[in-house]
Scaffold this motif. Structure first.
Motif, PDB file in Angstrom:
ATOM      1  N   SER A  14       3.018  -4.811  11.789  1.00 45.00           N
ATOM      2  CA  SER A  14       4.021  -3.757  11.965  1.00 45.00           C
ATOM      3  C   SER A  14       3.409  -2.395  12.244  1.00 45.00           C
ATOM      4  CB  SER A  14       4.906  -3.669  10.713  1.00 45.00           C
ATOM      5  OG  SER A  14       4.146  -3.213   9.612  1.00 45.00           O
ATOM      6  N   GLY A  15       2.111  -2.225  11.970  1.00 48.98           N
ATOM      7  CA  GLY A  15       1.485  -0.930  12.172  1.00 48.98           C
ATOM      8  C   GLY A  15       2.005   0.128  11.213  1.00 48.98           C
ATOM      9  N   CYS A  16       2.384  -0.271  10.013  1.00 50.61           N
ATOM     10  CA  CYS A  16       2.961   0.626   9.020  1.00 50.61           C
ATOM     11  C   CYS A  16       1.989   1.757   8.694  1.00 50.61           C
ATOM     12  CB  CYS A  16       3.284  -0.167   7.759  1.00 50.61           C
ATOM     13  SG  CYS A  16       4.125   0.800   6.492  1.00 50.61           S
ATOM     14  N   THR A  17       2.528   2.967   8.570  1.00 46.57           N
ATOM     15  CA  THR A  17       1.699   4.139   8.281  1.00 46.57           C
ATOM     16  C   THR A  17       2.053   4.804   6.955  1.00 46.57           C
ATOM     17  OG1 THR A  17       3.188   5.642   9.456  1.00 46.57           O
ATOM     18  CG2 THR A  17       1.412   4.620  10.746  1.00 46.57           C
ATOM     19  N   LEU A  18       2.808   4.135   6.104  1.00 45.99           N
ATOM     20  CA  LEU A  18       3.228   4.733   4.840  1.00 45.99           C
ATOM     21  C   LEU A  18       2.033   4.990   3.922  1.00 45.99           C
ATOM     22  CD1 LEU A  18       5.668   5.539   3.034  1.00 45.99           C
ATOM     23  CD2 LEU A  18       5.458   3.268   2.016  1.00 45.99           C
ATOM     24  N   THR A  19       2.028   6.158   3.293  1.00 43.28           N
ATOM     25  CA  THR A  19       1.048   6.511   2.273  1.00 43.28           C
ATOM     26  C   THR A  19       1.806   6.901   1.010  1.00 43.28           C
ATOM     27  OG1 THR A  19      -0.524   7.299   3.923  1.00 43.28           O
ATOM     28  CG2 THR A  19      -0.830   8.078   1.676  1.00 43.28           C
ATOM     29  N   ILE A  20       1.374   6.372  -0.128  1.00 46.70           N
ATOM     30  CA  ILE A  20       2.008   6.649  -1.418  1.00 46.70           C
ATOM     31  C   ILE A  20       0.946   7.249  -2.327  1.00 46.70           C
ATOM     32  CG2 ILE A  20       3.156   5.621  -3.414  1.00 46.70           C
ATOM     33  CD1 ILE A  20       4.028   3.319  -1.503  1.00 46.70           C
ATOM     34  N   ALA A  21       1.271   8.374  -2.974  1.00 46.28           N
ATOM     35  CA  ALA A  21       0.318   9.032  -3.869  1.00 46.28           C
ATOM     36  C   ALA A  21       0.996   9.377  -5.184  1.00 46.28           C
ATOM     37  CB  ALA A  21      -0.229  10.296  -3.222  1.00 46.28           C
ATOM     38  N   GLY A  22       0.242   9.308  -6.263  1.00 43.23           N
ATOM     39  CA  GLY A  22       0.749   9.667  -7.581  1.00 43.23           C
ATOM     40  C   GLY A  22      -0.159   9.110  -8.649  1.00 43.23           C
TER      41      GLY A  22
END
Length: 63
Positions: A14-22
């Motif tokens: 899918s080429g997903c570019t999501l970044t999650i930070a915490g």
């Protein structure tokens, strides 16, 4: 220290570019939920440990 999970670090059709930070537990939970709902993975301890293993320390943004 905050942690980061970045979908760009994982091979994906899918080429997903999501970044999650915490905080680590927040990121593991959110990234696992994302992996299940968007990428079709099965939730469980194996997925969560895989997510935990790919986490990186967040680069400081504030001085």
């Amino acid at each position: 220290m905050r942690k980061v999970a970045d979908c760009r670090d994982m091979p994906s059709e899918s080429g997903c570019t999501l970044t999650i930070a915490g905080e680590e537990e927040e990121v593991v939970r959110a990234a696992s939920e994302h992996a299940v709902s968007v990428h079709g993975h099965t939730d469980g301890s194996e997925l969560r440990e895989g997510v935990r293993g790919m986490l990186k320390d967040e680069a400081p943004q504030h001085v």
